[in-house]
Design an enzyme around this catalytic site. Structure first.
Site, mmCIF file in Angstrom:
data_model
loop_
_atom_site.group_PDB
_atom_site.id
_atom_site.type_symbol
_atom_site.label_atom_id
_atom_site.label_comp_id
_atom_site.label_asym_id
_atom_site.label_seq_id
_atom_site.Cartn_x
_atom_site.Cartn_y
_atom_site.Cartn_z
ATOM 1 N N ARG A 48 -59.963 -14.249 42.438
ATOM 2 C CA ARG A 48 -61.273 -13.597 42.344
ATOM 3 C C ARG A 48 -62.316 -14.595 41.869
ATOM 4 O O ARG A 48 -62.438 -14.866 40.685
ATOM 5 C CB ARG A 48 -61.178 -12.405 41.379
ATOM 6 C CG ARG A 48 -62.373 -11.454 41.406
ATOM 7 C CD ARG A 48 -62.140 -10.254 40.512
ATOM 8 N NE ARG A 48 -60.996 -9.476 40.936
ATOM 9 C CZ ARG A 48 -61.032 -8.566 41.895
ATOM 10 N NH1 ARG A 48 -62.158 -8.291 42.488
ATOM 11 N NH2 ARG A 48 -59.936 -7.914 42.242
ATOM 12 N N SER A 57 -59.626 -7.246 55.239
ATOM 13 C CA SER A 57 -60.023 -5.852 55.220
ATOM 14 C C SER A 57 -60.731 -5.596 56.541
ATOM 15 O O SER A 57 -61.715 -6.252 56.852
ATOM 16 C CB SER A 57 -60.974 -5.642 54.043
ATOM 17 O OG SER A 57 -61.102 -4.292 53.733
ATOM 18 N N GLU A 111 -54.541 -8.319 48.662
ATOM 19 C CA GLU A 111 -55.421 -8.191 49.825
ATOM 20 C C GLU A 111 -55.895 -9.556 50.314
ATOM 21 O O GLU A 111 -56.335 -10.389 49.536
ATOM 22 C CB GLU A 111 -56.635 -7.334 49.427
ATOM 23 C CG GLU A 111 -57.673 -7.244 50.524
ATOM 24 C CD GLU A 111 -58.974 -6.587 50.035
ATOM 25 O OE1 GLU A 111 -58.938 -5.913 48.987
ATOM 26 O OE2 GLU A 111 -59.988 -6.768 50.723
#
Length: 425
Positions: free
Chosen positions: A281, A356, A353
């Site tokens: 992140r 997307s 993830e």
RNA sequence: GGAGGAGUGCCGGAGCGGUUGAACGGGACGGUCUCGAAAACCGUUGUGGGGGAAACUCCACCCAGGGUUCGAAUCCCUGCUCCUCCGCCA
């Protein structure tokens, strides 16, 4: 954005679908009343304007006459002064109501598709399928930040000196690998999947961010350039979808498929303490993004293809992953349906993830006024827009570090990337 | 950063403050003609919103936002964009 008339005629459905996302529907309660108020004022003010238009023409004719005509004109002019006063008042009130209505409508999320599982958060997402064999290690696999720091290719401490937390400095092999991955992904999508490569601006204005749905609601997630109407893009979806804002496309050209590499910038407000280690992140990360414009009839099909195109990147890299369908509560604001691809990270013993893929139906197209003219018809329709990561580059890099790590602390290179290192790796 | 010029429909390009949603030309689409095509001729050719079952009708929009006026594409302010020249710069 949903169509005003649609909301009016389907208010219960809109409420129910918004609630399914776990969102508060209280604001929708007075929609009908406000909307009715708007319509009644609209009817009145338009009637007055009609009268004004007619009188104007009459005055114009009377002015060509004389005597009695002139007197008649004068009295009409006096009448119009009052009428205009009234129009002004009503217009002002209408403006106020419309602003409120606009703010409300802009904050209503897209309707989720009926195939979307109902749920609260990411733990209710539904696994669709799993691909690949997880690597087996004769040692305890390490997380990528340990691998990277030991190899001297990821330097988080110095990045903090340069810019702060949530930034990374890639060196040597890591930076080379990042660049190779970008090229590999672009080559794959342009050469084998038929996408057109674009390189857009990395900053975007309010109008663009509003069309794709980041604004007005999610300004806090963005980096704003002070004194300018510009933001750092949080994803290439923003500039690329806006390529055709306020345009009418030709049905023959659909679906239009674009692929773009851009860095992405996100404030990550509200994620303090989450994923503080490693590359997961960051405030800045590279991404290769796929964007499509399609007809309403084919958009769901195009979503499946988009997903397949993204998946192929992982398959060719030999990285195990799974695909999940996001549940209603985890779905993005503008999306009607989203598949996430989650890559396996052995160093952290979890899926994360990495892509997307979403269908927005006409939600973004209405905000951005992106239309197409159906073959042989004169009336234009809104297109459907879709996008998906193909893939998040930084996360792909860390997935390679973790999945291809060797007992001696080195990292092997996926076969498919060797040409990008002139086969000299 | 300084000095000028310009922004009209799919494109080009008109437009004394008053039946101008906008002349004219081109393109596109439909039709007539043709075995086909070209040419010619006829017609159509914006968006959003309101009313109406529909035919249809009303309102708004000539870069955007304000203003003047009974009436604005046309006049006045502000902003934005584009072009030209000068300066600076990868």
């Amino acid at each position: 954005m949903l169509e005003l008339r649609f909301i009016r005629e389907n208010i219960e459905l809109v409420k129910e679908k918004t609630a399914r996302r776990g969102q508060d529907t209280a604001k929708l309660d007075d929609f009908i009343e406000t909307d009715q108020r708007r319509l009644s004022i609209l009817t009145e003010v338009e009637g007055l304007k009609n009268r004004r238009n007619k009188v104007s023409k009459e005055v114009s004719l009377l002015k060509q006459g004389s005597g009695q005509d002139a007197a008649r004109a004068e009295s009409l002019i006096v009448e119009m002064r009052d009428t205009n006063q009234r129009i002004k008042e009503l217009d002002a009130e209408l403006n106020l109501i419309e602003q409120g209505l606009q703010t409300l409508v802009m904050s209503i999320p897209n309707l989720c598709d009926d195939s979307v599982p109902v749920g609260q958060n990411d733990s209710d997402n539904v696994e669709v399928w799993v691909w690949g064999e997880r690597p087996v290690f004769s040692f305890t696999p390490k997380p990528h930040w340990e691998i990277g720091e030991q190899l001297g290719i990821l330097d988080f401490d110095r990045a903090t000196k340069l810019a702060g937390t949530r930034f990374a400095l890639l060196k040597g092999f890591a930076s080379r690998l990042e660049r190779a991955l970008i090229n590999f992904m672009l080559d794959l999508h342009t050469q084998r999947h038929g996408y057109t490569e674009v390189l857009p601006p990395f900053l975007a204005n309010t109008a663009s961010l509003t069309a794709t749905g980041q604004l007005p609601k999610f300004a806090d997630d963005l980096f704003k350039i002070s004194d300018w109407d510009l933001y750092l893009i949080p994803t290439a979806e923003v500039p690329v979808t806006n390529i055709h804002r306020e345009e009418t496309l030709d049905e023959r050209d659909l679906p239009l498929c674009y692929v773009a590499y851009t860095p992405c910038f996100r404030s990550e407000a509200g994620s303090y303490g989450r994923d503080t280690r490693g590359l997961i992140r960051q405030h800045q990360f590279d991404k290769v993004e796929l964007v499509k414009f399609s007809t309403p009839e084919t958009s769901m099909e195009e979503l499946e293809k988009l997903l397949t195109d993204a998946e192929e990147v992982l398959q060719l890299l030999g990285l195990p992953y799974r695909v999940v369908t996001l549940c209603s509560g985890d779905l993005g604001f503008s999306s009607t349906k989203t598949y996430d691809i989650e890559v396996w990270l052995p160093g952290q013993d979890t899926y994360r993830e990495i892509s997307s893929c979403s269908n927005f139906l006409d939600f973004q197209a209405r905000r951005g006024s992106i239309r197409y003219r159906p073959e042989g018809q004169k009336k234009s329709r809104l297109v459907h827009t879709l996008n998906g990561s193909g893939l998040a580059v930084g996360r792909t890099l860390l997935a390679i570090l973790e999945n291809y790590q060797q007992e001696d602390g080195s990292v092997a290179l996926p076969e498919i990337l060797k040409p990008y290192f002139e086969n000299r790796f």
